[in-house]
Write a protein that holds these residues in place. Sequence first.
Motif, mmCIF file in Angstrom:
data_model
loop_
_atom_site.group_PDB
_atom_site.id
_atom_site.type_symbol
_atom_site.label_atom_id
_atom_site.label_comp_id
_atom_site.label_asym_id
_atom_site.label_seq_id
_atom_site.Cartn_x
_atom_site.Cartn_y
_atom_site.Cartn_z
ATOM 1 N N ARG A 32 18.752 16.476 -21.186
ATOM 2 C CA ARG A 32 18.195 15.320 -20.475
ATOM 3 C C ARG A 32 17.478 15.813 -19.229
ATOM 4 N N TYR A 33 16.258 15.335 -19.050
ATOM 5 C CA TYR A 33 15.449 15.752 -17.914
ATOM 6 C C TYR A 33 14.856 14.536 -17.215
ATOM 7 N N ASN A 34 14.458 14.750 -15.958
ATOM 8 C CA ASN A 34 13.783 13.717 -15.183
ATOM 9 C C ASN A 34 12.390 14.220 -14.822
ATOM 10 N N TYR A 35 11.399 13.389 -15.074
ATOM 11 C CA TYR A 35 10.013 13.789 -14.846
ATOM 12 C C TYR A 35 9.316 12.809 -13.924
ATOM 13 N N TRP A 36 8.306 13.342 -13.212
ATOM 14 C CA TRP A 36 7.481 12.523 -12.313
ATOM 15 C C TRP A 36 6.016 12.644 -12.694
ATOM 16 N N GLY A 37 5.294 11.553 -12.526
ATOM 17 C CA GLY A 37 3.858 11.598 -12.658
ATOM 18 C C GLY A 37 3.215 12.111 -11.386
ATOM 19 N N GLN A 38 1.902 12.231 -11.409
ATOM 20 C CA GLN A 38 1.186 12.815 -10.279
ATOM 21 C C GLN A 38 0.956 11.816 -9.153
ATOM 22 N N GLY A 39 1.145 10.552 -9.432
ATOM 23 C CA GLY A 39 0.969 9.519 -8.418
ATOM 24 C C GLY A 39 -0.404 8.876 -8.490
ATOM 25 N N THR A 40 -0.449 7.605 -8.191
ATOM 26 C CA THR A 40 -1.717 6.873 -8.136
ATOM 27 C C THR A 40 -1.722 6.000 -6.888
ATOM 28 N N GLN A 41 -2.835 6.014 -6.190
ATOM 29 C CA GLN A 41 -2.925 5.293 -4.915
ATOM 30 C C GLN A 41 -3.195 3.815 -5.147
ATOM 31 N N THR A 72 0.835 -1.200 0.000
ATOM 32 C CA THR A 72 0.000 0.000 0.000
ATOM 33 C C THR A 72 0.869 1.249 0.000
ATOM 34 N N ALA A 73 0.623 2.113 -0.976
ATOM 35 C CA ALA A 73 1.422 3.329 -1.123
ATOM 36 C C ALA A 73 0.877 4.137 -2.295
ATOM 37 N N VAL A 74 1.398 5.339 -2.442
ATOM 38 C CA VAL A 74 1.182 6.089 -3.674
ATOM 39 C C VAL A 74 2.323 5.702 -4.618
ATOM 40 N N TYR A 75 1.958 5.295 -5.799
ATOM 41 C CA TYR A 75 2.929 4.854 -6.793
ATOM 42 C C TYR A 75 3.141 5.983 -7.816
ATOM 43 N N TYR A 76 4.403 6.291 -8.040
ATOM 44 C CA TYR A 76 4.766 7.378 -8.943
ATOM 45 C C TYR A 76 5.548 6.845 -10.143
ATOM 46 N N CYS A 77 5.175 7.316 -11.296
ATOM 47 C CA CYS A 77 5.922 7.010 -12.510
ATOM 48 C C CYS A 77 7.066 8.009 -12.653
ATOM 49 N N ASN A 78 8.176 7.527 -13.144
ATOM 50 C CA ASN A 78 9.340 8.378 -13.357
ATOM 51 C C ASN A 78 9.922 8.104 -14.733
ATOM 52 N N ALA A 79 10.366 9.149 -15.407
ATOM 53 C CA ALA A 79 10.965 8.982 -16.729
ATOM 54 C C ALA A 79 12.195 9.865 -16.871
ATOM 55 N N ASP A 80 13.231 9.264 -17.408
ATOM 56 C CA ASP A 80 14.468 9.983 -17.754
ATOM 57 C C ASP A 80 14.426 10.173 -19.267
ATOM 58 N N VAL A 81 14.299 11.429 -19.683
ATOM 59 C CA VAL A 81 13.977 11.720 -21.079
ATOM 60 C C VAL A 81 14.990 12.687 -21.681
ATOM 61 N N THR A 82 15.378 12.438 -22.904
ATOM 62 C CA THR A 82 16.165 13.400 -23.670
ATOM 63 C C THR A 82 15.203 14.181 -24.561
ATOM 64 N N VAL A 83 15.268 15.497 -24.412
ATOM 65 C CA VAL A 83 14.404 16.394 -25.178
ATOM 66 C C VAL A 83 15.249 17.089 -26.233
ATOM 67 N N ARG A 84 14.768 17.090 -27.445
ATOM 68 C CA ARG A 84 15.525 17.721 -28.530
ATOM 69 C C ARG A 84 15.344 19.225 -28.454
ATOM 70 N N GLY A 85 16.458 19.935 -28.402
ATOM 71 C CA GLY A 85 16.413 21.384 -28.360
ATOM 72 C C GLY A 85 16.780 21.979 -29.702
ATOM 73 N N SER A 86 16.656 23.284 -29.786
ATOM 74 C CA SER A 86 16.972 23.963 -31.047
ATOM 75 C C SER A 86 18.443 23.823 -31.390
ATOM 76 N N TYR A 87 19.299 23.842 -30.347
ATOM 77 C CA TYR A 87 20.733 23.782 -30.583
ATOM 78 C C TYR A 87 21.388 22.588 -29.898
ATOM 79 N N VAL A 88 20.817 22.163 -28.792
ATOM 80 C CA VAL A 88 21.396 21.054 -28.043
ATOM 81 C C VAL A 88 20.286 20.227 -27.404
ATOM 82 N N ASP A 89 20.499 18.916 -27.359
ATOM 83 C CA ASP A 89 19.555 18.039 -26.681
ATOM 84 C C ASP A 89 19.844 18.056 -25.192
#
Length: 123
Positions: free
Chosen positions: A109-118, A90-107
């Motif tokens: 890397r970011y880390n993102y979290w979901g809102q959580g699900t009980q 039993t817990a709140v479960y969070y999704c996490n993603a390590d993502v490379t985002v393409r930029g105009s000049y350089v790509d």
Amino acid sequence: QVQLVESGGGLVQAGGSLRLSCAASGSIFTINSMGWYRQAPGNQRELVAAIISGGSTNYADSVKGRFTISRDNTKNTVYLQMNSLKPEDTAVYYCNADVTVRGSYVDRRYNYWGQGTQVTVSS
């Protein structure tokens, strides 16, 4: 920006199963890894399972043999199949993603979290 949308949490009796889903959308160039973390009241957030782009997986000892993480690269979606659930899951479960985002000049890397699900497992 990248958004993570989770679904699939709920209430289940001990021994039951649930399947969590997390879909990533937005300015994604590459998803390097995706994973699931959980946080119970009074506890720190902990890794449950993760999967990297090559398909390798990693699990917390407490869920090995009961939980399975998988990924659909065509949908940028990660799943967590949870079987033989226990009250201590039993817990709140969070999704996490390590993502490379393409930029105009350089790509970048970011880390993102979901809102959580009980997830609640009753004894």
